[in-house]
Motif scaffolding. Structure first.
Motif, PDB file in Angstrom:
ATOM      1  N   UNK A  53     -12.927 -36.498  -3.170  1.00  0.00           N
ATOM      2  CA  UNK A  53     -12.697 -37.388  -2.035  1.00  0.00           C
ATOM      3  C   UNK A  53     -11.241 -37.840  -1.999  1.00  0.00           C
ATOM      4  N   UNK A  54     -10.657 -38.091  -3.165  1.00  0.00           N
ATOM      5  CA  UNK A  54      -9.238 -38.456  -3.208  1.00  0.00           C
ATOM      6  C   UNK A  54      -8.381 -37.354  -2.592  1.00  0.00           C
ATOM      7  N   UNK A  55      -8.710 -36.114  -2.911  1.00  0.00           N
ATOM      8  CA  UNK A  55      -7.978 -34.986  -2.330  1.00  0.00           C
ATOM      9  C   UNK A  55      -8.186 -34.951  -0.819  1.00  0.00           C
ATOM     10  N   UNK A  56      -9.410 -35.167  -0.372  1.00  0.00           N
ATOM     11  CA  UNK A  56      -9.692 -35.184   1.068  1.00  0.00           C
ATOM     12  C   UNK A  56      -8.852 -36.239   1.784  1.00  0.00           C
ATOM     13  N   UNK A  57      -8.554 -37.327   1.096  1.00  0.00           N
ATOM     14  CA  UNK A  57      -7.795 -38.417   1.711  1.00  0.00           C
ATOM     15  C   UNK A  57      -6.285 -38.224   1.600  1.00  0.00           C
ATOM     16  N   UNK A  58      -5.841 -37.205   0.831  1.00  0.00           N
ATOM     17  CA  UNK A  58      -4.411 -36.947   0.790  1.00  0.00           C
ATOM     18  C   UNK A  58      -3.794 -36.754  -0.571  1.00  0.00           C
ATOM     19  N   UNK A  59      -4.549 -36.953  -1.646  1.00  0.00           N
ATOM     20  CA  UNK A  59      -3.974 -36.744  -2.981  1.00  0.00           C
ATOM     21  C   UNK A  59      -3.614 -35.278  -3.183  1.00  0.00           C
ATOM     22  N   UNK A  60      -2.450 -35.037  -3.765  1.00  0.00           N
ATOM     23  CA  UNK A  60      -2.011 -33.668  -4.056  1.00  0.00           C
ATOM     24  C   UNK A  60      -2.417 -33.234  -5.457  1.00  0.00           C
ATOM     25  N   UNK A  61      -2.772 -34.190  -6.294  1.00  0.00           N
ATOM     26  CA  UNK A  61      -3.276 -33.890  -7.631  1.00  0.00           C
ATOM     27  C   UNK A  61      -4.039 -35.106  -8.135  1.00  0.00           C
ATOM     28  N   UNK A  62      -5.098 -34.860  -8.895  1.00  0.00           N
ATOM     29  CA  UNK A  62      -5.855 -35.919  -9.561  1.00  0.00           C
ATOM     30  C   UNK A  62      -5.867 -35.571 -11.043  1.00  0.00           C
ATOM     31  N   UNK A  63      -5.363 -36.495 -11.865  1.00  0.00           N
ATOM     32  CA  UNK A  63      -5.220 -36.226 -13.307  1.00  0.00           C
ATOM     33  C   UNK A  63      -5.837 -37.405 -14.054  1.00  0.00           C
ATOM     34  N   UNK A  64      -6.976 -37.182 -14.705  1.00  0.00           N
ATOM     35  CA  UNK A  64      -7.791 -38.274 -15.225  1.00  0.00           C
ATOM     36  C   UNK A  64      -7.798 -38.350 -16.750  1.00  0.00           C
ATOM     37  N   UNK A  65      -8.257 -39.505 -17.235  1.00  0.00           N
ATOM     38  CA  UNK A  65      -8.395 -39.738 -18.683  1.00  0.00           C
ATOM     39  C   UNK A  65      -9.627 -40.602 -18.924  1.00  0.00           C
ATOM     40  N   UNK A  66      -9.870 -40.964 -20.148  1.00  0.00           N
ATOM     41  CA  UNK A  66     -10.883 -41.877 -20.671  1.00  0.00           C
ATOM     42  C   UNK A  66     -11.948 -41.248 -21.557  1.00  0.00           C
ATOM     43  N   UNK A  67     -12.534 -40.072 -21.271  1.00  0.00           N
ATOM     44  CA  UNK A  67     -13.655 -39.600 -22.093  1.00  0.00           C
ATOM     45  C   UNK A  67     -13.320 -39.282 -23.548  1.00  0.00           C
TER      46      UNK A  67
END
Length: 367
Positions: A193-207
């Motif tokens: 959904x973030x990409x659909x809204x305009x994000x060019x990359x999503x880079x996550x952490x936590x697990x």
């Protein structure tokens, strides 16, 4: 322009850490290096009321990672507010020079878009965390202090507006179920959904373990970078605890993006760049789990089934209700209930944190 994104960092004795030359050179070659600073510096503030451990780290940690070349600090994580506002403020002040702090502070600062401009290219950064203790929720005011909650109603609008002023927009979530090597379907949907809204990359952490990555509508989503260096509680986790991913993002003169992934590993006092064949095969395996729907769902359901006994304990401890047993781990939860009664913070976290709630819902459907 070159960016480097790293996972979670906690150290009690950073001066003793030996960083290998390949990793140092990788950082030196980048314009910007971002790290998730997972816990406040020790000695300042008081522990908040929460479930789980309250973490702190060495007061030398900020200087150590800055000397390594880090100049972007991600603070939207589930431990940054463990020592309340005072601890977070002290941690921010410990970083010197032009280091950028994102994802925490008063309400406006926590949710603020950070724009980096070089050679006419504007790169926007947004950092968010799932709703554990310290996240700024619906009842927060502009004066309240904490971390940016990933599912606050204003987040979608923030991303849509950010894309209007940036050439490149990177969203940096801190969310998921610890030790799971595949993301929950709900997080896959949210990051897309973030990409659909305009994000060019999503880079996550936590697990605290590397997860795979995939391309969605021509944009890259990295579901978990794992630990960059995490010196606490490693005995409770498996081998993946010591593995991390470093994502390199290059932006050319035409504002096109390209990515590369580097593996890292750490021990008690060393941090290394790891490009072994074993790591590359494991990366391929993680990505295959995401690309093959059958394998993904099989692995996900198997993991959730294995986690159910632990989550059941969390729920029962929240109610101070433990069935008779000889299991030492279960008895420790029972003892807590007898001595202190219902563990309200633990029960609250099972419901308020999306990662826990979504996992529990799926576990209950499997019973």
């Amino acid at each position: 322009m070159k960016f480097i994104f790293c996972g979670d960092f906690v150290s009690q004795d950073p001066k003793s850490i030996q960083v290998d030359l390949r990793l140092q050179n990788l950082f030196k070659d980048a314009d910007y290096v971002a790290v998730n600073f997972e816990a406040p510096v020790r000695g300042v503030g008081k522990p908040i009321c929460k479930s789980g451990p309250s973490l702190t780290q060495s007061e030398d940690s900020p200087a150590f990672i800055e000397n390594l070349g880090v100049n972007i600090i991600m603070l939207a994580n589930n431990h940054m507010m463990d020592q309340d506002q005072e601890g977070c403020e002290a941690s921010i002040k410990a970083f010197k020079g032009e280091t950028r702090i994102i994802g925490a502070g008063c309400f406006d600062d926590a949710y603020r878009l950070h724009v980096i401009e070089k050679d006419g290219v504007k790169v926007g950064l947004l950092c968010f965390v799932h709703k554990e203790f310290g996240a700024l929720g619906l009842d927060a005011t502009s004066l309240d202090y904490g971390t940016a909650w990933i599912n606050h109603p204003m987040v979608n609008k923030t991303i849509l507006n950010a894309k209007k002023v940036c050439d490149v927009l990177v969203v940096l979530p801190h969310a998921g179920v610890e030790d799971m090597v595949v993301p929950l379907p709900e997080w896959r949907a949210r990051y897309r959904e973030f990409v659909d809204m305009g994000a060019d990359a999503v880079i996550a952490s936590h697990p605290h373990t590397p997860q795979g990555w995939e391309e969605y509508k021509g944009k890259m989503i990295y579901y978990s970078l794992g630990n960059f260096f995490f010196q606490l509680f490693s005995s409770q986790h498996g081998a993946n605890w010591y593995k991390g991913l470093v994502v390199e993002m290059n932006i050319d003169e035409n504002k096109n993006l390209s990515f590369d992934v580097h593996n890292t590993k750490f021990s008690k006092f060393s941090l290394e760049h790891d490009e072994s064949m074993e790591c590359k095969k494991y990366n391929d395996y993680l990505c295959e789990l995401l690309s093959n729907e059958g394998k993904y769902w099989d692995y996900l359901n198997r993991d959730l089934k294995a986690l159910w006994p632990e989550y059941k304990l969390y729920l029962l401890r929240g109610l101070a209700a433990i069935a008779p047993t000889t299991n030492i781990h279960v008895l420790s939860h029972a003892a807590y209930g007898l001595l202190k009664g219902p563990d309200i913070p633990m029960m609250l976290n099972n419901f308020q944190c999306e990662s826990h709630r979504w996992a529990i819902e799926r576990m209950l459907r499997m019973q």
